[in-house]
Design a protein around this motif. Structure first.
Motif, mmCIF file in Angstrom:
data_model
loop_
_atom_site.group_PDB
_atom_site.id
_atom_site.type_symbol
_atom_site.label_atom_id
_atom_site.label_comp_id
_atom_site.label_asym_id
_atom_site.label_seq_id
_atom_site.Cartn_x
_atom_site.Cartn_y
_atom_site.Cartn_z
ATOM 1 N N CYS A 1 0.075 -17.526 31.666
ATOM 2 C CA CYS A 1 0.247 -16.368 30.806
ATOM 3 C C CYS A 1 -1.021 -16.168 29.985
ATOM 4 O O CYS A 1 -1.548 -17.129 29.411
ATOM 5 C CB CYS A 1 1.446 -16.564 29.876
ATOM 6 N N VAL A 2 -1.535 -14.946 29.953
ATOM 7 C CA VAL A 2 -2.715 -14.622 29.157
ATOM 8 C C VAL A 2 -2.281 -14.267 27.735
ATOM 9 O O VAL A 2 -1.356 -13.463 27.540
ATOM 10 C CB VAL A 2 -3.492 -13.439 29.774
ATOM 11 N N VAL A 3 -2.935 -14.876 26.749
ATOM 12 C CA VAL A 3 -2.642 -14.599 25.343
ATOM 13 C C VAL A 3 -3.863 -13.923 24.730
ATOM 14 O O VAL A 3 -4.939 -14.519 24.662
ATOM 15 C CB VAL A 3 -2.312 -15.889 24.573
ATOM 16 N N LEU A 4 -3.698 -12.679 24.306
ATOM 17 C CA LEU A 4 -4.783 -11.928 23.671
ATOM 18 C C LEU A 4 -4.598 -11.979 22.161
ATOM 19 O O LEU A 4 -3.677 -11.378 21.607
ATOM 20 C CB LEU A 4 -4.781 -10.478 24.149
ATOM 21 N N ASP A 5 -5.466 -12.730 21.495
ATOM 22 C CA ASP A 5 -5.422 -12.866 20.035
ATOM 23 C C ASP A 5 -6.397 -11.879 19.409
ATOM 24 O O ASP A 5 -7.618 -12.017 19.569
ATOM 25 C CB ASP A 5 -5.810 -14.291 19.616
ATOM 26 N N PHE A 6 -5.858 -10.882 18.709
ATOM 27 C CA PHE A 6 -6.726 -9.924 18.015
ATOM 28 C C PHE A 6 -6.909 -10.411 16.582
ATOM 29 O O PHE A 6 -5.975 -10.403 15.777
ATOM 30 C CB PHE A 6 -6.126 -8.521 18.099
ATOM 31 N N VAL A 7 -8.116 -10.878 16.300
ATOM 32 C CA VAL A 7 -8.406 -11.601 15.067
ATOM 33 C C VAL A 7 -9.174 -10.703 14.109
ATOM 34 O O VAL A 7 -10.268 -10.221 14.425
ATOM 35 C CB VAL A 7 -9.226 -12.878 15.362
ATOM 36 N N ASP A 8 -8.612 -10.497 12.929
ATOM 37 C CA ASP A 8 -9.241 -9.658 11.913
ATOM 38 C C ASP A 8 -10.090 -10.516 10.977
ATOM 39 O O ASP A 8 -9.835 -11.713 10.792
ATOM 40 C CB ASP A 8 -8.169 -8.909 11.122
ATOM 41 N N ILE B 1 -7.646 -15.702 24.917
ATOM 42 C CA ILE B 1 -8.832 -14.868 24.716
ATOM 43 C C ILE B 1 -8.793 -14.348 23.280
ATOM 44 O O ILE B 1 -7.796 -13.771 22.843
ATOM 45 C CB ILE B 1 -8.872 -13.692 25.706
ATOM 46 N N ARG B 2 -9.870 -14.567 22.562
ATOM 47 C CA ARG B 2 -9.975 -14.189 21.153
ATOM 48 C C ARG B 2 -10.847 -12.940 21.034
ATOM 49 O O ARG B 2 -11.981 -12.919 21.509
ATOM 50 C CB ARG B 2 -10.584 -15.351 20.369
ATOM 51 N N ILE B 3 -10.295 -11.902 20.401
ATOM 52 C CA ILE B 3 -11.021 -10.643 20.264
ATOM 53 C C ILE B 3 -11.125 -10.272 18.789
ATOM 54 O O ILE B 3 -10.104 -10.132 18.101
ATOM 55 C CB ILE B 3 -10.314 -9.503 21.037
ATOM 56 N N GLN B 4 -12.333 -10.111 18.294
ATOM 57 C CA GLN B 4 -12.561 -9.728 16.908
ATOM 58 C C GLN B 4 -12.325 -8.223 16.741
ATOM 59 O O GLN B 4 -12.715 -7.427 17.590
ATOM 60 C CB GLN B 4 -13.991 -10.064 16.493
ATOM 61 N N THR B 5 -11.701 -7.850 15.627
ATOM 62 C CA THR B 5 -11.485 -6.439 15.319
ATOM 63 C C THR B 5 -12.328 -6.051 14.105
ATOM 64 O O THR B 5 -12.959 -6.897 13.481
ATOM 65 C CB THR B 5 -10.007 -6.159 15.004
ATOM 66 N N GLY B 6 -12.265 -4.781 13.740
ATOM 67 C CA GLY B 6 -13.015 -4.322 12.579
ATOM 68 C C GLY B 6 -12.214 -4.340 11.297
ATOM 69 O O GLY B 6 -12.717 -3.952 10.242
ATOM 70 N N SER B 7 -10.965 -4.804 11.353
ATOM 71 C CA SER B 7 -10.112 -4.817 10.161
ATOM 72 C C SER B 7 -10.409 -6.027 9.290
ATOM 73 O O SER B 7 -10.842 -7.068 9.781
ATOM 74 C CB SER B 7 -8.639 -4.809 10.567
ATOM 75 N N ASN B 8 -10.128 -5.900 7.996
ATOM 76 C CA ASN B 8 -10.334 -6.998 7.052
ATOM 77 C C ASN B 8 -9.038 -7.246 6.293
ATOM 78 O O ASN B 8 -8.425 -6.301 5.771
ATOM 79 C CB ASN B 8 -11.464 -6.661 6.080
ATOM 80 N N LEU B 9 -8.631 -8.514 6.212
ATOM 81 C CA LEU B 9 -7.339 -8.863 5.619
ATOM 82 C C LEU B 9 -7.444 -9.486 4.239
ATOM 83 O O LEU B 9 -6.443 -9.966 3.698
ATOM 84 C CB LEU B 9 -6.594 -9.836 6.548
ATOM 85 N N ASP B 10 -8.634 -9.496 3.657
ATOM 86 C CA ASP B 10 -8.797 -10.167 2.365
ATOM 87 C C ASP B 10 -7.980 -9.517 1.252
ATOM 88 O O ASP B 10 -7.641 -10.175 0.264
ATOM 89 C CB ASP B 10 -10.279 -10.206 1.975
ATOM 90 N N GLY B 11 -7.654 -8.239 1.403
ATOM 91 C CA GLY B 11 -6.863 -7.564 0.376
ATOM 92 C C GLY B 11 -5.368 -7.670 0.579
ATOM 93 O O GLY B 11 -4.588 -7.163 -0.233
ATOM 94 N N VAL B 12 -4.945 -8.351 1.655
ATOM 95 C CA VAL B 12 -3.519 -8.487 1.957
ATOM 96 C C VAL B 12 -2.978 -9.758 1.320
ATOM 97 O O VAL B 12 -3.549 -10.845 1.485
ATOM 98 C CB VAL B 12 -3.283 -8.523 3.481
#
Length: 556
Positions: free
Chosen positions: A350-357, A190-201
């Motif tokens: 097994c459920v895999v929760l992917d939190f995608v920024d 299951i893919r879940i979008q977050t509000g974080s942005n990783l472009d500055g990392v």
């Protein structure tokens, strides 16, 4: 104790290659397929009579190896050389690499290489580190010693090959092999979008800078989202969450507790670490958050959910993490045979929760991306079901670019609507080839040939070698190369030779317009030892032939 059939097969492969003179071997088996059982059984299987050392880097791995060695080698003493624990001439030794491999350590010298038959490097993807190399160099004074590396990792994040430690990968069995065989639990993504942005990392050694990453992802709103999504998709499952650092680990555990969920954080020097792990195993804790300590060596078959709270660009790290959830329940030898026998199964997947920024700069690894679908949300479907559906759809549409799939529940509709001429291609391939190569995942590319001409896959292994494998017009192709460019060029040349007029369907639209050289021109160029690069036009080949002929004439 009895080995499974595929484990016996692995032992046979080790024995065969050892007899052929290959002393530095690497075995790659997915977590849960029994790497430890195999190397514990090998001394007896290979007829070894001298000592064996197992080298690892973590206490959990050490204790696991000691237990298994005692079971498989009853009657023989097992010693430990790690920290305050000292060995005393035992037949089997489990040693910590930080203890005997660190610079200035005097504890390695007590082990005479000629007294040993085998040195096992557990979690061998670490073998390029200086501490491991110090130990390997010490034991290399014994030319007949078997150096055996075992790992579940497909590659290193920094792209470094393991060829400085090992000669050959003698066996390779991945997660899908285990799931399809009933030896591992299936995975629901299951893919879940977050509000974080990783472009500055920024990235360091192939993965995110942890300090910068923690600043972006350890946010109350994001942690709260993780808890709420877990409650929606996996609330009844024993869970392990993977975080960035200690502060993130503690913050996420507190977020779970705020909802009344039994959760604790655990980290490297946590004084209550052992008790928390025991409570989680026993089921008195539902969620265990951690950073960096449960990635390897934590084997609890009861884990039914993995939370990827820390983004990663490393397939190796992600694959190791997945392994925490693929073990099947204790008392069940095989899921397929258990189902047929009507045996109750308390954990089937097994459920895999992917939190995608959000990021336009980086590629993030997810469950779907491991199987060539970097943008896909599996919507809770089993990965084996999705892969089977894609295989069926590809029979009708062999050019389907699965890397563009965003919703795994709509594969059939996507296959019907896709415009084959509006797909994009990897920029690193466009510079090399004019054919429609697609990137499946990290270090893996594929080109599908018109039926019944199969296709070719080019991928890099743990040793840093690029393999070109497949079938073109009924002819099996298999070759090894030192670079991606050489592997792609060789594959393209063989396709040109074997597929004739059909190759026109493989040429990208942006490469159309160049008239391809005829088979006769290619044959003549080969006769003159001219390497024809993929995508070369008929005019370019003709010009090169004329140049070589003129040079030959001038020399006469």
């Amino acid at each position: 104790m009895v080995l499974r059939d595929y484990q016996i097969e692995t032992c046979n492969k080790v024995a065969t290659r050892l007899a052929a003179g290959v002393n530095r071997q690497l075995v790659k088996l997915a977590t849960g397929l029994g790497k430890t059982c195999i190397f514990c059984h090998l001394p007896d299987y290979l007829g070894f009579t001298k000592r064996t050392m197992v080298l690892d880097h973590r206490e959990e791995l050490t204790n696991q190896a000691v237990d298994k060695l005692r079971i498989w080698n009853e009657g023989h003493a097992v010693g430990v050389e790690m920290g305050d624990r000292r060995s005393n001439g035992e037949r089997f030794i489990v040693a910590g690499v930080q203890t005997i491999g660190r610079k200035g350590s005097t504890r390695l010298a007590q082990f005479e290489p000629m007294d040993f038959d085998m040195l096992v490097i557990d979690e061998a993807h670490h073998a390029t580190a200086t501490s491991y190399q110090n130990v390997i160099k010490h034991f290399s004074r014994n030319p007949s010693l078997l150096l055996l590396g075992t790992t579940a990792t497909p590659n290193r994040a920094d792209g470094e090959g393991l060829n400085q430690a090992f000669e050959e990968i003698v066996d390779d069995k991945d997660i899908l092999f285990g799931i399809n065989g009933g030896w591992l639990a299936d995975l629901r993504g299951i893919r879940i979008q977050t509000g974080s942005n990783l472009d500055g990392v920024h990235k360091v050694a192939g993965d995110f800078d942890l300090g910068e990453l923690a600043c972006e992802v350890n946010a109350p709103a994001r942690n709260d989202l993780i808890v709420r999504e877990w409650m929606k998709h996996a609330q009844s499952r024993k869970t392990v969450a993977f975080c960035v650092d200690v502060a993130h680990t503690k913050a996420l555990a507190l977020a779970f507790k705020s909802y009344g969920i039994l959760a604790e954080a655990v980290w490297g020097d946590d004084p209550l670490r052992d008790q928390k792990l025991a409570d989680h195993r026993a089921g008195s804790l539902t969620v265990l958050t951690n950073c960096g300590i449960l990635t390897e060596g934590y084997d609890d078959p009861g884990i039914g959910c993995i939370i990827m709270a820390r983004p990663t660009g490393s397939e190796g790290l992600y694959t190791q993490i997945l392994g925490r959830g693929t073990r099947i329940p204790e008392g069940v030898c095989n899921l397929i045979t258990a189902r047929r026998a009507g045996i109750p199964i308390i954990k089937d997947d097994c459920v895999v929760l992917d939190f995608v920024d959000a990021t336009a700069r980086h590629s993030l690894v997810s469950l779907a991306s491991l199987f060539g679908m970097p943008k896909a949300d599996l919507k809770g479907r089993k990965i084996t079901e999705v892969i089977a559906q894609i295989a069926a759809v590809k029979k009708a549409n062999p050019y389907l670019d699965i890397s563009k799939i965003e919703d795994a529940s709509k594969i059939s509709g996507y296959a019907q609507a896709v415009d084959l001429f509006k797909v994009s291609y990897p920029p690193e391939i466009i510079q090399i080839s004019s054919f429609k190569w697609h990137k499946m995942r990290e270090n893996s590319y594929v080109v599908t040939l018109p039926p019944p001409r199969e296709g070719i896959c080019v991928q890099r292994d743990l040793l840093g070698i690029w393999h070109a494998m497949g079938i073109a017009n009924g002819v099996p192709l298999r070759s090894k190369h030192s670079s991606l460019e050489l592997a792609i060029r060789e594959s393209d040349n063989r396709i040109n030779e074997l597929c004739g007029k059909h190759i026109t369907t493989l040429i990208r639209r942006d490469a159309v317009g160049k008239k391809l050289p005829s088979p006769k021109a290619r044959m003549f160029a080969r006769f003159l030892n001219i390497a024809v690069p993929p995508g070369a036009s008929a005019g370019e080949v003709s010009s090169k032939i004329s140049q070589v002929l003129a040079l030959k004439k001038a020399r006469k």
